[in-house]
Design a protein around this motif. Structure first.
Motif, PDB file in Angstrom:
ATOM      1  N   ILE A 172      43.587  60.754  19.505  1.00 15.23           N
ATOM      2  CA  ILE A 172      42.522  61.081  20.628  1.00 15.23           C
ATOM      3  C   ILE A 172      41.071  60.271  19.796  1.00 15.23           C
ATOM      4  O   ILE A 172      41.091  59.744  20.806  1.00 15.23           O
ATOM      5  CB  ILE A 172      42.403  62.681  20.770  1.00 15.23           C
ATOM      6  N   ASP A 173      40.661  60.420  18.711  1.00 12.55           N
ATOM      7  CA  ASP A 173      39.519  59.622  18.437  1.00 12.55           C
ATOM      8  C   ASP A 173      40.143  58.365  18.350  1.00 12.55           C
ATOM      9  O   ASP A 173      38.732  57.693  18.835  1.00 12.55           O
ATOM     10  CB  ASP A 173      39.596  59.718  17.264  1.00 12.55           C
ATOM     11  N   PHE A 174      41.395  58.131  18.345  1.00 12.77           N
ATOM     12  CA  PHE A 174      41.829  56.201  18.627  1.00 12.77           C
ATOM     13  C   PHE A 174      41.782  56.025  19.985  1.00 12.77           C
ATOM     14  O   PHE A 174      41.478  54.689  20.412  1.00 12.77           O
ATOM     15  CB  PHE A 174      42.930  55.559  17.949  1.00 12.77           C
ATOM     16  N   LEU A 175      42.250  57.039  20.648  1.00 11.60           N
ATOM     17  CA  LEU A 175      43.220  56.661  22.276  1.00 11.60           C
ATOM     18  C   LEU A 175      42.030  56.579  23.384  1.00 11.60           C
ATOM     19  O   LEU A 175      41.834  55.893  24.016  1.00 11.60           O
ATOM     20  CB  LEU A 175      44.112  57.630  22.868  1.00 11.60           C
ATOM     21  N   THR A 176      41.127  57.512  22.863  1.00  8.71           N
ATOM     22  CA  THR A 176      39.912  57.632  24.351  1.00  8.71           C
ATOM     23  C   THR A 176      38.787  56.177  25.045  1.00  8.71           C
ATOM     24  O   THR A 176      39.221  55.759  25.963  1.00  8.71           O
ATOM     25  CB  THR A 176      38.710  58.736  23.231  1.00  8.71           C
ATOM     26  N   PRO A 177      38.546  55.553  23.664  1.00  6.83           N
ATOM     27  CA  PRO A 177      37.817  54.109  24.026  1.00  6.83           C
ATOM     28  C   PRO A 177      39.057  53.189  24.975  1.00  6.83           C
ATOM     29  O   PRO A 177      38.443  52.833  25.838  1.00  6.83           O
ATOM     30  CB  PRO A 177      37.279  53.484  23.011  1.00  6.83           C
ATOM     31  N   THR A 223      31.179  53.426  39.628  1.00  4.82           N
ATOM     32  CA  THR A 223      32.576  54.257  39.050  1.00  4.82           C
ATOM     33  C   THR A 223      32.827  54.225  37.844  1.00  4.82           C
ATOM     34  O   THR A 223      33.612  55.251  37.534  1.00  4.82           O
ATOM     35  CB  THR A 223      33.228  53.926  40.258  1.00  4.82           C
ATOM     36  N   ILE A 224      33.066  52.786  36.714  1.00  2.00           N
ATOM     37  CA  ILE A 224      33.282  52.984  36.079  1.00  2.00           C
ATOM     38  C   ILE A 224      32.634  54.089  34.892  1.00  2.00           C
ATOM     39  O   ILE A 224      33.564  54.556  33.777  1.00  2.00           O
ATOM     40  CB  ILE A 224      33.214  51.672  35.417  1.00  2.00           C
ATOM     41  N   VAL A 225      31.344  54.397  34.943  1.00  2.00           N
ATOM     42  CA  VAL A 225      30.624  54.837  34.418  1.00  2.00           C
ATOM     43  C   VAL A 225      30.657  56.359  34.005  1.00  2.00           C
ATOM     44  O   VAL A 225      31.026  57.312  33.352  1.00  2.00           O
ATOM     45  CB  VAL A 225      28.568  54.954  34.554  1.00  2.00           C
ATOM     46  N   VAL A 226      31.371  56.728  35.757  1.00  2.00           N
ATOM     47  CA  VAL A 226      31.437  58.013  36.049  1.00  2.00           C
ATOM     48  C   VAL A 226      33.025  58.017  35.293  1.00  2.00           C
ATOM     49  O   VAL A 226      33.164  59.255  34.333  1.00  2.00           O
ATOM     50  CB  VAL A 226      31.555  58.113  37.508  1.00  2.00           C
ATOM     51  N   GLN A 227      34.274  57.556  36.108  1.00  2.00           N
ATOM     52  CA  GLN A 227      34.408  57.561  35.195  1.00  2.00           C
ATOM     53  C   GLN A 227      34.755  57.610  33.451  1.00  2.00           C
ATOM     54  O   GLN A 227      35.927  58.803  33.207  1.00  2.00           O
ATOM     55  CB  GLN A 227      36.573  57.062  35.494  1.00  2.00           C
ATOM     56  N   GLY A 228      34.292  56.482  32.945  1.00  2.00           N
ATOM     57  CA  GLY A 228      34.364  56.693  31.469  1.00  2.00           C
ATOM     58  C   GLY A 228      33.527  57.746  30.727  1.00  2.00           C
ATOM     59  O   GLY A 228      34.118  58.428  29.654  1.00  2.00           O
ATOM     60  N   LEU A 229      32.922  58.750  31.816  1.00  2.00           N
ATOM     61  CA  LEU A 229      31.989  59.965  30.903  1.00  2.00           C
ATOM     62  C   LEU A 229      32.843  61.663  30.819  1.00  2.00           C
ATOM     63  O   LEU A 229      32.998  61.984  30.222  1.00  2.00           O
ATOM     64  CB  LEU A 229      30.746  60.627  31.679  1.00  2.00           C
ATOM     65  N   ILE A 230      34.021  61.045  32.196  1.00  2.00           N
ATOM     66  CA  ILE A 230      35.252  62.164  31.940  1.00  2.00           C
ATOM     67  C   ILE A 230      36.151  62.224  30.617  1.00  2.00           C
ATOM     68  O   ILE A 230      36.411  63.559  30.035  1.00  2.00           O
ATOM     69  CB  ILE A 230      35.780  61.769  33.768  1.00  2.00           C
ATOM     70  N   MET A 238      29.987  51.304  24.889  1.00  2.00           N
ATOM     71  CA  MET A 238      31.142  51.804  24.845  1.00  2.00           C
ATOM     72  C   MET A 238      31.408  51.622  26.714  1.00  2.00           C
ATOM     73  O   MET A 238      31.786  51.002  27.324  1.00  2.00           O
ATOM     74  CB  MET A 238      32.019  53.614  24.664  1.00  2.00           C
ATOM     75  N   LEU A 239      30.366  52.579  26.841  1.00  3.13           N
ATOM     76  CA  LEU A 239      29.845  52.225  28.153  1.00  3.13           C
ATOM     77  C   LEU A 239      29.208  50.831  28.981  1.00  3.13           C
ATOM     78  O   LEU A 239      30.042  50.378  30.008  1.00  3.13           O
ATOM     79  CB  LEU A 239      29.132  53.522  29.299  1.00  3.13           C
ATOM     80  N   VAL A 240      28.253  50.272  28.117  1.00  2.00           N
ATOM     81  CA  VAL A 240      27.807  49.518  29.056  1.00  2.00           C
ATOM     82  C   VAL A 240      29.112  47.965  28.305  1.00  2.00           C
ATOM     83  O   VAL A 240      29.483  47.047  29.262  1.00  2.00           O
ATOM     84  CB  VAL A 240      26.996  48.560  27.275  1.00  2.00           C
ATOM     85  N   ALA A 241      29.799  47.906  27.491  1.00  2.00           N
ATOM     86  CA  ALA A 241      31.016  47.054  27.194  1.00  2.00           C
ATOM     87  C   ALA A 241      32.103  47.466  28.151  1.00  2.00           C
ATOM     88  O   ALA A 241      32.684  45.911  28.582  1.00  2.00           O
ATOM     89  CB  ALA A 241      31.578  47.394  25.754  1.00  2.00           C
ATOM     90  N   ALA A 242      32.411  48.591  28.160  1.00  2.00           N
ATOM     91  CA  ALA A 242      33.148  48.745  30.090  1.00  2.00           C
ATOM     92  C   ALA A 242      32.806  48.576  31.400  1.00  2.00           C
ATOM     93  O   ALA A 242      33.308  47.426  32.107  1.00  2.00           O
ATOM     94  CB  ALA A 242      33.463  50.474  29.806  1.00  2.00           C
ATOM     95  N   VAL A 243      30.994  48.218  31.439  1.00  2.00           N
ATOM     96  CA  VAL A 243      30.645  47.611  32.060  1.00  2.00           C
ATOM     97  C   VAL A 243      31.109  46.191  32.631  1.00  2.00           C
ATOM     98  O   VAL A 243      31.183  45.484  33.841  1.00  2.00           O
ATOM     99  CB  VAL A 243      29.364  48.296  33.225  1.00  2.00           C
ATOM    100  N   VAL A 288      39.554  42.631  26.674  1.00  2.00           N
ATOM    101  CA  VAL A 288      40.021  43.257  26.808  1.00  2.00           C
ATOM    102  C   VAL A 288      40.099  44.209  25.661  1.00  2.00           C
ATOM    103  O   VAL A 288      39.615  44.881  25.157  1.00  2.00           O
ATOM    104  CB  VAL A 288      41.433  43.550  27.479  1.00  2.00           C
ATOM    105  N   ASP A 289      40.611  43.176  24.466  1.00  2.00           N
ATOM    106  CA  ASP A 289      40.498  43.695  23.105  1.00  2.00           C
ATOM    107  C   ASP A 289      39.157  44.139  22.603  1.00  2.00           C
ATOM    108  O   ASP A 289      38.738  44.628  21.917  1.00  2.00           O
ATOM    109  CB  ASP A 289      41.104  42.893  22.026  1.00  2.00           C
ATOM    110  N   TRP A 290      38.508  43.157  22.823  1.00  2.00           N
ATOM    111  CA  TRP A 290      36.587  42.575  22.278  1.00  2.00           C
ATOM    112  C   TRP A 290      36.133  44.135  22.749  1.00  2.00           C
ATOM    113  O   TRP A 290      35.639  44.415  22.407  1.00  2.00           O
ATOM    114  CB  TRP A 290      35.879  41.605  23.445  1.00  2.00           C
ATOM    115  N   THR A 291      36.418  44.340  24.500  1.00  2.00           N
ATOM    116  CA  THR A 291      35.956  45.711  24.256  1.00  2.00           C
ATOM    117  C   THR A 291      36.394  47.485  24.185  1.00  2.00           C
ATOM    118  O   THR A 291      35.721  48.054  23.337  1.00  2.00           O
ATOM    119  CB  THR A 291      36.514  46.282  26.229  1.00  2.00           C
ATOM    120  N   VAL A 292      37.569  46.959  23.684  1.00  2.00           N
ATOM    121  CA  VAL A 292      37.689  48.534  22.637  1.00  2.00           C
ATOM    122  C   VAL A 292      38.068  47.896  21.451  1.00  2.00           C
ATOM    123  O   VAL A 292      37.108  49.170  20.494  1.00  2.00           O
ATOM    124  CB  VAL A 292      39.666  47.822  22.672  1.00  2.00           C
TER     125      VAL A 292
END
Length: 258
Positions: free
Chosen positions: A59-64, A115-122, A144-149, A209-213
């Motif tokens: 779960i630690d690994f998968l969440t990001p 949208t992404i920030v809301v989903q990421g926080l969930i 993590m949220l900045v990278a996702a955005v 995509v891998d950079w973000t992860v």
């Protein structure tokens, strides 16, 4: 430049209101990342026994990874709003007005960012409820949220640009699927890079995509390797800026074909 910011703010508010008027879409948007985390977390939880996993908790690994996959499958559909505007004649009216083309693209990206920030926080909250431990704390989650955005900005722009070129939902769906699925599996979103074949490890090093992860996982770890975080964040920023610029130029292609 004086018109870009007010136009962007107005158009972003328009898109957010349109999203809010679709309760079913909002519910799906909120539930989808929860389902992914719950299902993938249970299905692959024993893969941490393989070499290459630094964490004993999947779960630690998968969440990001789920946050990043949510980015791909959400922002990849951003161009649907453009196609809807084309079908209803809204796009033609906007392009014949003084509205900034850059503002039209930025507003779409901003809508995706919310949208992404809301989903990421969930995803983060569900991960915590499932026993995840994010040693990087609030700073790690923020990075993590900045990278996702930034990744969402790149993919939403590509989706919008392709929508302006192909102008049909079917073609855009094909393009989005062709792009998102391979990039997902050519990253360490669900599997540690060290456990993947050598050629995938090589390709993933050039995969945004891998950079973000990787940047997200490092920022969330107890002892982040910032030399692995900041270069990838910088690369994501460059990719996002270039994608927005290229997608904005696609308006010319659309107008020439009118």
């Amino acid at each position: 430049m004086t018109t870009v910011l007010p136009h962007s703010a107005y158009l972003t508010a328009r898109l957010l209101r349109a999203t809010g008027r679709q309760p079913a879409f909002v519910v799906i948007m909120l539930i989808q990342p929860m389902i992914w985390l719950l299902l993938f977390g249970q299905l692959f939880k024993r893969v941490v026994e393989l070499p290459g996993f630094a964490s004993g908790s999947y779960i630690d690994f998968l969440t990001p990874g789920v946050v990043v996959m949510t980015v791909l499958f959400t922002s990849g559909w951003a161009g649907m709003a453009f196609i809807d505007d084309m079908d209803r004649g809204v796009m033609d009216r906007m392009l014949s007005s003084p509205v900034s083309r850059m503002a039209m693209m930025i507003s779409s990206v901003a809508n995706q960012a919310v949208t992404i920030v809301v989903q990421g926080l969930i995803v983060v909250v569900i991960g915590l409820l499932l026993g995840a431990s994010f040693s990087g704390g609030v700073l790690g989650v923020l990075i993590m949220l900045v990278a996702a955005v930034l990744l969402a900005a790149a993919f939403a722009s590509l989706s919008n640009g392709m929508a302006l070129i192909v102008r049909t939902q079917e073609s855009l769906i094909g393009f989005s699927t062709m792009l998102t699925l391979p990039l997902s599996f050519l990253s360490s979103a669900m599997m540690a890079r060290e456990a993947a074949p050598g050629w995938i490890q090589t390709v993933s090093s050039y995969n945004p995509v891998d950079w973000t992860v990787v940047a997200s996982r490092e920022a969330l770890s107890a002892d982040p390797d910032w030399s692995a975080v900041w270069p990838r964040m910088g690369g994501l920023l460059v990719v996002a800026v270039v994608a927005v610029w290229l997608a904005t130029r696609a308006f010319r292609s659309y107008q020439r074909s009118m």
